[in-house]
Scaffold this motif. Structure first.
Motif, PDB file in Angstrom:
ATOM      1  N   UNK A   1       0.814  -1.203   0.000  1.00 52.99           N
ATOM      2  CA  UNK A   1       0.000   0.000   0.000  1.00 52.99           C
ATOM      3  C   UNK A   1       0.855   1.264   0.000  1.00 52.99           C
ATOM      4  N   UNK A   2       1.862   1.327   0.855  1.00 56.48           N
ATOM      5  CA  UNK A   2       2.643   2.557   1.001  1.00 56.48           C
ATOM      6  C   UNK A   2       3.280   2.960  -0.324  1.00 56.48           C
ATOM      7  N   UNK A   3       3.939   2.004  -0.983  1.00 62.08           N
ATOM      8  CA  UNK A   3       4.598   2.334  -2.242  1.00 62.08           C
ATOM      9  C   UNK A   3       3.577   2.721  -3.317  1.00 62.08           C
ATOM     10  N   UNK A   4       2.463   1.996  -3.369  1.00 70.27           N
ATOM     11  CA  UNK A   4       1.436   2.311  -4.367  1.00 70.27           C
ATOM     12  C   UNK A   4       0.887   3.723  -4.145  1.00 70.27           C
ATOM     13  N   UNK A   5       0.622   4.079  -2.899  1.00 76.00           N
ATOM     14  CA  UNK A   5       0.114   5.418  -2.597  1.00 76.00           C
ATOM     15  C   UNK A   5       1.107   6.496  -3.019  1.00 76.00           C
TER      16      UNK A   5
ATOM     17  N   UNK B   1      -7.974   7.913  -7.313  1.00 75.00           N
ATOM     18  CA  UNK B   1      -7.389   6.585  -7.086  1.00 75.00           C
ATOM     19  C   UNK B   1      -6.749   6.488  -5.710  1.00 75.00           C
ATOM     20  N   UNK B   2      -6.185   7.601  -5.237  1.00 78.37           N
ATOM     21  CA  UNK B   2      -5.588   7.610  -3.887  1.00 78.37           C
ATOM     22  C   UNK B   2      -6.656   7.314  -2.850  1.00 78.37           C
TER      23      UNK B   2
ATOM     24  N   UNK C   1      -9.925   0.912   0.341  1.00 78.64           N
ATOM     25  CA  UNK C   1      -9.837  -0.538   0.185  1.00 78.64           C
ATOM     26  C   UNK C   1      -8.817  -1.175   1.128  1.00 78.64           C
ATOM     27  N   UNK C   2      -7.936  -0.357   1.698  1.00 81.40           N
ATOM     28  CA  UNK C   2      -6.862  -0.926   2.523  1.00 81.40           C
ATOM     29  C   UNK C   2      -7.374  -1.523   3.817  1.00 81.40           C
ATOM     30  N   UNK C   3      -8.487  -1.056   4.312  1.00 77.92           N
ATOM     31  CA  UNK C   3      -9.060  -1.619   5.531  1.00 77.92           C
ATOM     32  C   UNK C   3      -8.110  -1.508   6.715  1.00 77.92           C
ATOM     33  N   UNK C   4      -7.758  -2.664   7.319  1.00 73.63           N
ATOM     34  CA  UNK C   4      -6.902  -2.684   8.516  1.00 73.63           C
ATOM     35  C   UNK C   4      -5.485  -2.251   8.210  1.00 73.63           C
ATOM     36  N   UNK C   5      -5.097  -2.223   6.917  1.00 74.32           N
ATOM     37  CA  UNK C   5      -3.741  -1.844   6.540  1.00 74.32           C
ATOM     38  C   UNK C   5      -3.584  -0.343   6.366  1.00 74.32           C
ATOM     39  N   UNK C   6      -4.674   0.398   6.598  1.00 72.97           N
ATOM     40  CA  UNK C   6      -4.584   1.844   6.475  1.00 72.97           C
ATOM     41  C   UNK C   6      -3.529   2.400   7.442  1.00 72.97           C
ATOM     42  N   UNK C   7      -2.838   3.462   6.998  1.00 69.99           N
ATOM     43  CA  UNK C   7      -1.800   4.079   7.804  1.00 69.99           C
ATOM     44  C   UNK C   7      -2.076   5.566   7.931  1.00 69.99           C
ATOM     45  N   UNK C   8      -1.317   6.220   8.792  1.00 67.18           N
ATOM     46  CA  UNK C   8      -1.443   7.670   8.926  1.00 67.18           C
ATOM     47  C   UNK C   8      -1.132   8.353   7.598  1.00 67.18           C
TER      48      UNK C   8
ATOM     49  N   UNK D   1      -5.186  10.525   1.402  1.00 63.22           N
ATOM     50  CA  UNK D   1      -6.583  10.440   0.996  1.00 63.22           C
ATOM     51  C   UNK D   1      -7.327  11.725   1.351  1.00 63.22           C
ATOM     52  N   UNK D   2      -7.070  12.273   2.540  1.00 65.82           N
ATOM     53  CA  UNK D   2      -7.721  13.517   2.936  1.00 65.82           C
ATOM     54  C   UNK D   2      -7.308  14.656   2.015  1.00 65.82           C
TER      55      UNK D   2
END
Length: 947
Positions: free
Chosen positions: A745-749, A774-775, A781-788, A794-795
């Motif tokens: 997720x981190x690299x894709x974001x 897309x961000x 979609x990341x669910x529990x893998x969401x990070x700060x 996203x915000x």
């Protein structure tokens, strides 16, 4: 009441008669009556004596003083004074007797009816009978005991002292009384009571106790006489512990301390002889703890045994100490004393046996030898060891030579051999070591151990060539070779060694014209048997006589030297020797190619060696020169690749890049080529050539077999293009990554974010908004893998999309027909509201306050747009007023919604939050609330959503 004249008469008599009953007895002299019959310390320090000594020369005689006291008694009626006068008179009588016995007073001129001690006894007993409760009766009993001793009545003295202790336990005389009783009990043979009495003295402590040390010492004797041997040893041990608490005090003893120390050790030795033997010492101190003076007890006991002629017991005592303390520095000296004792006693067999034991205990390599590395100890040990070992070896060698029985001869030779071997092992640097090697070789030869004989003969011949027996030893070594007949598997090797020895002998002692040829043949055989060191040494020797060799033997010597030095890792010599071998033109074509390949391997190995030695430049030079020396070599590929790798490590990146690119061009299908891009990437990175590095990374991105490495390469490709300023290629690379690698997720974001930034910089707003959306999708979609980080991006994306929608909203003007334009503007408002609400819900402070402000701004703007919208045509004044009223009714809820939203934003200050957007909400409120509004219409649910 005594008159004044009588007091004046009595005063000098009182002073003259001052007795031991009124002060602690002097400790200046021994008392014969209390002696234990011992010598040394026991005789000179048994106890302080009971004596009455005048402090000054007497001005009147004892008789005169006694007469004065008698006159006083005839006139005095004071009971207390009369008792004291009687005490003084008894003490004077006793003192007079003591002084006469000591020769300090002449015998009394008047013959008395009874001796003075007897009279004193009678007086003291009368005092005790007449005044049994007096507080000072302890001094009376003390004097009674003394008088009884002088009168030859020890039992009466004991009774008096026992009464003193029993009736006056707090008396100052109690400690001395116990001591005197101990002496009396001892002299009467009651050693148990004597020991108990002495123990009372010891228990009284050292402070202010002049009898403390003597009591402890005499208690030991009493226990010994009572046959309580362990207790006696313990008593003596206590005295030694207290008087000599460390080795320094023990060694520095002098005078009375020296006598005490030696007497105690003598007594303890006597106890051991009475109670057992030398083993008792170890048992005793194992039980009670080892002592630093044990060595003196062993020494004293051994001396006692020697004095009595018990040589074996003395030796056993010394050996017991050595076995108990095998690492003690005194141990060798004790054992040498043991050996000397057997010599003096004429015990030759025991003398030799213990010389052998001495070597086991203290020989070179023993634990003792390892423990004591100081020069003084090693020198002393070497002297004794050398003497003993030579004695043993010489004795058994001579005995073997004299023996006519084969079995005895062989046995003695083997024993002699053992000791010669021990000599040469222990003292390899001794001045006469060549003689010992020669004798050892002689013994081995007689035992038909020709291999060992050969070794020691050659040692003498070639390690000590100046020795007078060197030539003889060299010749004897050849004889040993010839006499030995090994089994077939070893026969060839032995023959080779025989030739080598012969050539060595010729070279050392008489230059032989065939030495070069023999040396080459020997070197070839050694090489065939993989004895590389000997082969190399022999081939080198052949080179020294090169002028006598034919081309065939020059070729052979060079070939041996080349192969042997290669096997031994001496690659520079291997290269030089093999090149020399080729120059002799003796090799066949197939051998030529093989030798050239080995030359290439030698060059390659020189590079490895230089690298191991830390000389990287030399290593690179070796590897790169290989192509020029042996271009067809198989080692060339590895050499050039290793050179590039080492150039990377030096680092010399420009040359490394050049070598790597050439390698890839020359060997495109070689497996090592697969690693070249990664190396080039590093080199380009270090040179900050980002475009070149990105190109190599892009290749890995397309072709790497490892998916994870491929993904990383793709991402780094984009980064490096971007770092190199090529935004167009960076955009393509990021877009490729974003489409191909949604995880992690981190690299894709970050890839999506970079696309947002790159499209924004390029002014392609629609494409930018695509990646912004897309961000948001990735985060949701990341669910529990969401990070700060994902929440922040996203915000930010939602806010930026909201800003775009807001701009579209603000461009729409309300015109006639109003219903159609309101619908378009309201749709734009809803789109912007959706994005701002989306940003606010992600709870990122920076965008929550901004989105909130923008929402308030949207509704306030809609209200203004209504109020400023285009009016329908053809309205009269009344219709216009009604139309204005209708617009106000529509605008009022929008203003209320704007106020409520801005109030929610401004209310965050209560939580300590205040930023530009909160400040903007305060500013908006000041314009929206100039007065009070009473309408409370409900607004859309989106107001609640942003609270």
């Amino acid at each position: 009441m005594m008159n004044k004249s009588l007091l004046l008469l009595l005063l000098p008599l009182w002073l003259l008669g001052c007795s031991a009953a009124e002060k602690q007895p002097s400790s200046s002299r021994p008392a014969a009556a209390f002696s234990n019959g011992q010598s040394g310390y026991a005789a000179s320090n048994s106890a302080p004596a009971i004596r009455i000594r005048p402090d000054e020369a007497m001005a009147v005689s004892h008789a005169q003083v006694l007469q004065a006291y008698e006159r006083f008694l005839s006139i005095s009626d004071d009971a207390e004074v009369r008792v004291r006068v009687h005490q003084r008179m008894a003490a004077l009588k006793l003192q007079q007797q003591e002084l006469q016995q000591d020769g300090l007073l002449p015998p009394s001129a008047t013959t008395r009816a009874e001796p003075e001690p007897a009279a004193a006894i009678r007086d003291y007993e009368a005092l005790l009978q007449q005044f049994p409760e007096r507080a000072d009766n302890d001094s009376v009993r003390y004097q009674l005991a003394r008088a009884s001793l002088l009168n030859g009545q020890p039992q009466k003295a004991m009774a008096a002292l026992e009464d003193l202790i029993r009736l006056h336990p707090q008396s100052a005389y109690v400690t001395e009384s116990h001591f005197r009783l101990g002496q009396l009990y001892y002299n009467s043979g009651d050693y148990e009571l004597a020991a108990a009495a002495y123990q009372q003295v010891v228990a009284a402590g050292r402070a202010g106790n002049p009898y403390y040390v003597s009591a402890g010492y005499l208690r030991g004797w009493a226990l010994f006489r009572h046959q309580h041997y362990d207790d006696s040893l313990l008593a003596f041990t206590r005295v030694l512990d207290e008087e000599f608490p460390d080795a320094a005090r023990l060694e520095a003893a002098s005078g009375g301390d020296l006598a005490l120390r030696d007497d105690i050790l003598r007594a303890m030795a006597l106890i051991v002889t009475e109670a057992g033997d030398w083993e008792m010492i170890a048992r005793f101190y194992n039980q009670h703890g080892v002592r630093h003076y044990e060595y003196r007890l062993y020494d004293r006991l051994a001396s006692l045994y020697y004095q009595r002629g018990f040589h074996r017991s003395a030796a056993s005592t010394l050996r017991a100490y050595v076995l108990r303390y095998p690492l003690d520095r005194r141990a060798p000296g004790y054992y040498e004393r043991l050996i000397e004792g057997y010599r003096k006693a004429g015990y030759a067999s025991l003398n030799r046996r213990h010389k052998a034991y001495y070597n086991d205990l203290f020989g070179v390599g023993s634990a003792f030898w390892q423990q004591h590395a100081d020069a003084a100890m090693r020198t002393a040990l070497t002297s004794s060891l050398s003497t003993y070992l030579h004695d043993l070896a010489g004795f058994h060698h001579g005995l073997a030579q004299q023996s006519r029985q084969a079995g005895t001869r062989t046995r003695e030779l083997q024993t002699a051999r053992r000791w010669y071997e021990e000599i040469v092992r222990s003292f390899p640097q001794a001045e006469d070591i060549a003689r010992d090697h020669f004798l050892l070789a002689e013994v081995a030869f007689e035992l038909q151990d020709f291999v060992a004989a050969r070794d020691h003969y050659e040692t003498v011949a070639y390690q000590y060539p100046a020795d007078e027996q060197a030539a003889e030893a060299g010749y004897a070594a050849i004889l040993a070779y010839n006499r030995h007949r090994p089994e077939p598997p070893q026969a060839a090797a032995w023959r080779q060694a025989t030739i080598a020895s012969a050539m060595r002998f010729v070279q050392q002692f008489a230059q032989d014209p065939r030495s070069g040829t023999v040396l080459v043949n020997t070197a070839e055989m050694l090489l065939q048997d993989e004895q590389y060191e000997q082969a190399l040494a022999t081939a080198r020797m052949a080179d020294t006589v090169e002028q006598n060799l034919s081309p065939r033997y020059r070729y052979g010597a060079a070939l041996v030297r080349g192969h042997a030095s290669f096997a031994l890792g001496q690659f520079a010599e291997a290269e030089q020797a093999l090149q020399l071998a080729l120059q002799q033109q003796q090799a066949k074509p197939a051998q030529v190619q093989e030798l050239r390949e080995k030359i290439a391997a030698s060059i390659y190995q020189q590079g490895l060696h230089s690298r191991e030695q830390g000389d990287a430049l030399a290593a690179v030079q070796h590897w790169l020169r290989l192509a020029g020396v042996i271009p067809e070599s198989r080692s060339r590929i590895a050499a050039e690749y290793d050179a590039a790798t080492l150039l990377m490590a030096i680092p010399d990146y420009p040359q490394a890049v050049q070598v790597l690119q050439q390698f890839r061009q020359q060997y495109p299908q070689h497996p090592l080529t697969a690693d070249i891009p990664s190396k080039l990437i590093v080199a380009y990175e270090e040179q900050q050539d980002w475009a070149a590095a990105a190109a190599e990374l892009e290749y890995l991105c397309r072709h790497h077999s490892n998916p994870q490495q491929q993904r990383i390469a793709c991402y780094q490709t984009a980064q490096y293009y971007q770092r190199g300023g090529d935004d167009a290629k960076a955009l393509l690379a990021y877009r490729h990554y974003a489409h191909q690698f949604p995880q992690p997720l981190d690299a894709a974001l970050e890839a999506h974010y970079q696309l947002d930034q790159l499209y924004a910089a390029a002014g392609e707003e629609n494409k930018r908004q695509f990646w912004l959306n897309k961000i948001i999708v990735l985060h949701n979609k990341a669910g529990a893998e969401q990070t700060d980080r994902s929440r922040y991006l996203a915000a930010s994306a939602a806010f930026q999309l909201g800003e775009a929608e807001r701009l579209r909203y603000e461009k729409i003007r309300l015109s006639q027909p109003l219903a159609a334009s309101i619908q378009r503007k309201n749709a734009a408002l809803q789109a912007a509201q959706k994005r701002y609400t989306q940003a606010a819900k992600l709870e990122v402070q920076e965008f929550t306050t901004a989105a909130t402000f923008r929402l308030g701004q949207l509704y306030a703007g809609m209200s203004k747009a209504l109020m400023s919208s285009e009016r329908p045509a053809g309205l009269d004044e009344l219709e216009q007023e009604e139309y204005q009223y209708l617009l106000e009714e529509q605008a009022f809820p929008l203003d209320e919604a704007a106020i409520e939203i801005h109030q929610a934003n401004a209310g965050r200050t209560r939580d300590g939050l205040y930023d530009n957007w909160v400040r903007e909400s305060f500013s908006a409120l000041s314009g929206l609330m100039p007065g009070q509004y009473n309408k409370q219409e409900k607004v859309a649910a989106y107001v609640d959503a942003i609270r």
